[in-house]
Design a protein around this motif. Structure first.
Motif, PDB file in Angstrom:
ATOM      1  N   LEU A   1     -20.651  41.501  10.074  1.00 15.94           N
ATOM      2  CA  LEU A   1     -21.849  42.346  10.009  1.00 15.94           C
ATOM      3  C   LEU A   1     -22.808  42.037  11.153  1.00 15.94           C
ATOM      4  O   LEU A   1     -23.356  42.953  11.782  1.00 15.94           O
ATOM      5  N   ALA A   2     -23.006  40.762  11.431  1.00 18.09           N
ATOM      6  CA  ALA A   2     -23.912  40.369  12.521  1.00 18.09           C
ATOM      7  C   ALA A   2     -23.368  40.836  13.870  1.00 18.09           C
ATOM      8  O   ALA A   2     -24.124  41.353  14.702  1.00 18.09           O
ATOM      9  N   ASP A   3     -22.070  40.671  14.085  1.00 16.17           N
ATOM     10  CA  ASP A   3     -21.460  41.116  15.342  1.00 16.17           C
ATOM     11  C   ASP A   3     -21.558  42.626  15.506  1.00 16.17           C
ATOM     12  O   ASP A   3     -21.867  43.128  16.583  1.00 16.17           O
ATOM     13  N   ALA A   4     -21.291  43.358  14.417  1.00 13.51           N
ATOM     14  CA  ALA A   4     -21.357  44.825  14.469  1.00 13.51           C
ATOM     15  C   ALA A   4     -22.771  45.288  14.765  1.00 13.51           C
ATOM     16  O   ALA A   4     -22.986  46.213  15.550  1.00 13.51           O
ATOM     17  N   ARG A   5     -23.752  44.635  14.145  1.00  9.56           N
ATOM     18  CA  ARG A   5     -25.153  44.993  14.395  1.00  9.56           C
ATOM     19  C   ARG A   5     -25.539  44.668  15.829  1.00  9.56           C
ATOM     20  O   ARG A   5     -26.215  45.446  16.497  1.00  9.56           O
ATOM     21  N   ALA A   6     -25.097  43.529  16.334  1.00 11.97           N
ATOM     22  CA  ALA A   6     -25.455  43.103  17.691  1.00 11.97           C
ATOM     23  C   ALA A   6     -24.892  44.041  18.754  1.00 11.97           C
ATOM     24  O   ALA A   6     -25.536  44.283  19.773  1.00 11.97           O
ATOM     25  N   THR A   7     -23.709  44.581  18.511  1.00 12.53           N
ATOM     26  CA  THR A   7     -23.113  45.491  19.483  1.00 12.53           C
ATOM     27  C   THR A   7     -23.672  46.902  19.367  1.00 12.53           C
ATOM     28  O   THR A   7     -23.445  47.735  20.239  1.00 12.53           O
ATOM     29  N   GLY A   8     -24.395  47.165  18.267  1.00  8.84           N
ATOM     30  CA  GLY A   8     -25.005  48.477  18.089  1.00  8.84           C
ATOM     31  C   GLY A   8     -24.024  49.550  17.665  1.00  8.84           C
ATOM     32  O   GLY A   8     -24.354  50.724  17.670  1.00  8.84           O
ATOM     33  N   ASN A   9     -22.815  49.150  17.272  1.00  8.25           N
ATOM     34  CA  ASN A   9     -21.800  50.135  16.906  1.00  8.25           C
ATOM     35  C   ASN A   9     -21.935  50.646  15.482  1.00  8.25           C
ATOM     36  O   ASN A   9     -21.434  51.711  15.161  1.00  8.25           O
ATOM     37  N   THR A  10     -22.581  49.887  14.625  1.00  4.41           N
ATOM     38  CA  THR A  10     -22.738  50.318  13.243  1.00  4.41           C
ATOM     39  C   THR A  10     -24.196  50.165  12.849  1.00  4.41           C
ATOM     40  O   THR A  10     -24.727  49.069  12.799  1.00  4.41           O
ATOM     41  N   ASP A  11     -24.822  51.279  12.595  1.00  5.90           N
ATOM     42  CA  ASP A  11     -26.222  51.260  12.164  1.00  5.90           C
ATOM     43  C   ASP A  11     -26.298  51.977  10.829  1.00  5.90           C
ATOM     44  O   ASP A  11     -26.630  53.150  10.766  1.00  5.90           O
ATOM     45  N   SER A  12     -25.943  51.268   9.784  1.00  5.86           N
ATOM     46  CA  SER A  12     -25.907  51.859   8.461  1.00  5.86           C
ATOM     47  C   SER A  12     -26.837  51.094   7.535  1.00  5.86           C
ATOM     48  O   SER A  12     -26.787  49.866   7.479  1.00  5.86           O
ATOM     49  N   PRO A  13     -27.671  51.807   6.802  1.00  8.51           N
ATOM     50  CA  PRO A  13     -28.538  51.123   5.834  1.00  8.51           C
ATOM     51  C   PRO A  13     -27.732  50.298   4.825  1.00  8.51           C
ATOM     52  O   PRO A  13     -28.165  49.236   4.396  1.00  8.51           O
ATOM     53  N   ALA A  14     -26.553  50.783   4.455  1.00  9.06           N
ATOM     54  CA  ALA A  14     -25.710  50.044   3.499  1.00  9.06           C
ATOM     55  C   ALA A  14     -25.292  48.700   4.076  1.00  9.06           C
ATOM     56  O   ALA A  14     -25.313  47.681   3.384  1.00  9.06           O
ATOM     57  N   LEU A  15     -24.912  48.676   5.349  1.00  6.56           N
ATOM     58  CA  LEU A  15     -24.511  47.413   5.976  1.00  6.56           C
ATOM     59  C   LEU A  15     -25.690  46.458   6.063  1.00  6.56           C
ATOM     60  O   LEU A  15     -25.533  45.250   5.860  1.00  6.56           O
ATOM     61  N   ASN A  16     -26.873  46.983   6.348  1.00  2.00           N
ATOM     62  CA  ASN A  16     -28.066  46.142   6.395  1.00  2.00           C
ATOM     63  C   ASN A  16     -28.366  45.544   5.020  1.00  2.00           C
ATOM     64  O   ASN A  16     -28.732  44.375   4.913  1.00  2.00           O
ATOM     65  N   THR A  17     -28.185  46.339   3.981  1.00  2.00           N
ATOM     66  CA  THR A  17     -28.402  45.860   2.613  1.00  2.00           C
ATOM     67  C   THR A  17     -27.415  44.761   2.258  1.00  2.00           C
ATOM     68  O   THR A  17     -27.782  43.743   1.659  1.00  2.00           O
ATOM     69  N   ILE A  18     -26.174  44.941   2.627  1.00  2.00           N
ATOM     70  CA  ILE A  18     -25.143  43.936   2.361  1.00  2.00           C
ATOM     71  C   ILE A  18     -25.473  42.641   3.081  1.00  2.00           C
ATOM     72  O   ILE A  18     -25.400  41.551   2.502  1.00  2.00           O
ATOM     73  N   GLU A  19     -25.853  42.750   4.337  1.00  5.12           N
ATOM     74  CA  GLU A  19     -26.178  41.551   5.102  1.00  5.12           C
ATOM     75  C   GLU A  19     -27.370  40.816   4.486  1.00  5.12           C
ATOM     76  O   GLU A  19     -27.354  39.593   4.345  1.00  5.12           O
ATOM     77  N   ARG A  20     -28.388  41.544   4.086  1.00  2.00           N
ATOM     78  CA  ARG A  20     -29.546  40.913   3.442  1.00  2.00           C
ATOM     79  C   ARG A  20     -29.154  40.231   2.129  1.00  2.00           C
ATOM     80  O   ARG A  20     -29.652  39.152   1.802  1.00  2.00           O
ATOM     81  N   SER A  21     -28.242  40.850   1.387  1.00  6.15           N
ATOM     82  CA  SER A  21     -27.777  40.254   0.135  1.00  6.15           C
ATOM     83  C   SER A  21     -27.042  38.939   0.390  1.00  6.15           C
ATOM     84  O   SER A  21     -27.227  37.962  -0.327  1.00  6.15           O
ATOM     85  N   LEU A  22     -26.209  38.929   1.402  1.00  7.20           N
ATOM     86  CA  LEU A  22     -25.489  37.701   1.741  1.00  7.20           C
ATOM     87  C   LEU A  22     -26.465  36.606   2.151  1.00  7.20           C
ATOM     88  O   LEU A  22     -26.309  35.436   1.760  1.00  7.20           O
ATOM     89  N   ILE A  23     -27.480  36.962   2.904  1.00  6.92           N
ATOM     90  CA  ILE A  23     -28.495  35.994   3.319  1.00  6.92           C
ATOM     91  C   ILE A  23     -29.220  35.457   2.087  1.00  6.92           C
ATOM     92  O   ILE A  23     -29.441  34.245   1.961  1.00  6.92           O
ATOM     93  N   ARG A  24     -29.539  36.346   1.159  1.00  2.70           N
ATOM     94  CA  ARG A  24     -30.225  35.941  -0.054  1.00  2.70           C
ATOM     95  C   ARG A  24     -29.377  34.968  -0.879  1.00  2.70           C
ATOM     96  O   ARG A  24     -29.896  34.071  -1.534  1.00  2.70           O
ATOM     97  N   PHE A  25     -28.042  35.128  -0.847  1.00  3.20           N
ATOM     98  CA  PHE A  25     -27.140  34.222  -1.542  1.00  3.20           C
ATOM     99  C   PHE A  25     -26.915  32.920  -0.771  1.00  3.20           C
ATOM    100  O   PHE A  25     -26.187  32.054  -1.213  1.00  3.20           O
ATOM    101  N   GLY A  26     -27.488  32.818   0.408  1.00  2.07           N
ATOM    102  CA  GLY A  26     -27.373  31.585   1.185  1.00  2.07           C
ATOM    103  C   GLY A  26     -26.153  31.498   2.069  1.00  2.07           C
ATOM    104  O   GLY A  26     -25.751  30.417   2.472  1.00  2.07           O
ATOM    105  N   VAL A  27     -25.578  32.646   2.402  1.00  5.85           N
ATOM    106  CA  VAL A  27     -24.396  32.661   3.272  1.00  5.85           C
ATOM    107  C   VAL A  27     -24.833  32.794   4.702  1.00  5.85           C
ATOM    108  O   VAL A  27     -25.663  33.559   5.047  1.00  5.85           O
TER     109      VAL A  27
END
Length: 80
Positions: free
Chosen positions: A54-80
């Motif tokens: 998710l971080a790599d996809a966001r950094a390259t700008g190839n995927t800009d989806s609110p769903a992916l951002n939500t997933i990434e935030r959830s993983l961060i919240r779980f401490g990943v």
């Protein structure tokens, strides 16, 4: 450890997410999420790989989806 994510997508969001994931070689759990609306991340290693993708996809700008951002935030919240 198991992380269960449930993301509700409308048809347009789901189609865009599916196209982005197939194009960019997403992890299996993320493809399952895009197809069914839910997935299971069974190990910490799998969660880390998902977060890295998710971080790599966001950094390259190839995927800009609110769903992916939500997933990434959830993983961060779980401490990943």
């Amino acid at each position: 450890m198991e992380i269960s994510l449930l993301v509700v997508l409308d048809m347009r969001e789901q189609a865009a997410l599916q196209a982005a994931l197939v194009t960019h070689g997403a992890p299996d759990c993320l493809v399952t999420l895009a197809l069914t609306g839910a997935c299971r991340v069974g190990t910490l290693d799998e969660a880390r790989k998902l977060r890295r993708w998710l971080a790599d996809a966001r950094a390259t700008g190839n995927t800009d989806s609110p769903a992916l951002n939500t997933i990434e935030r959830s993983l961060i919240r779980f401490g990943v």
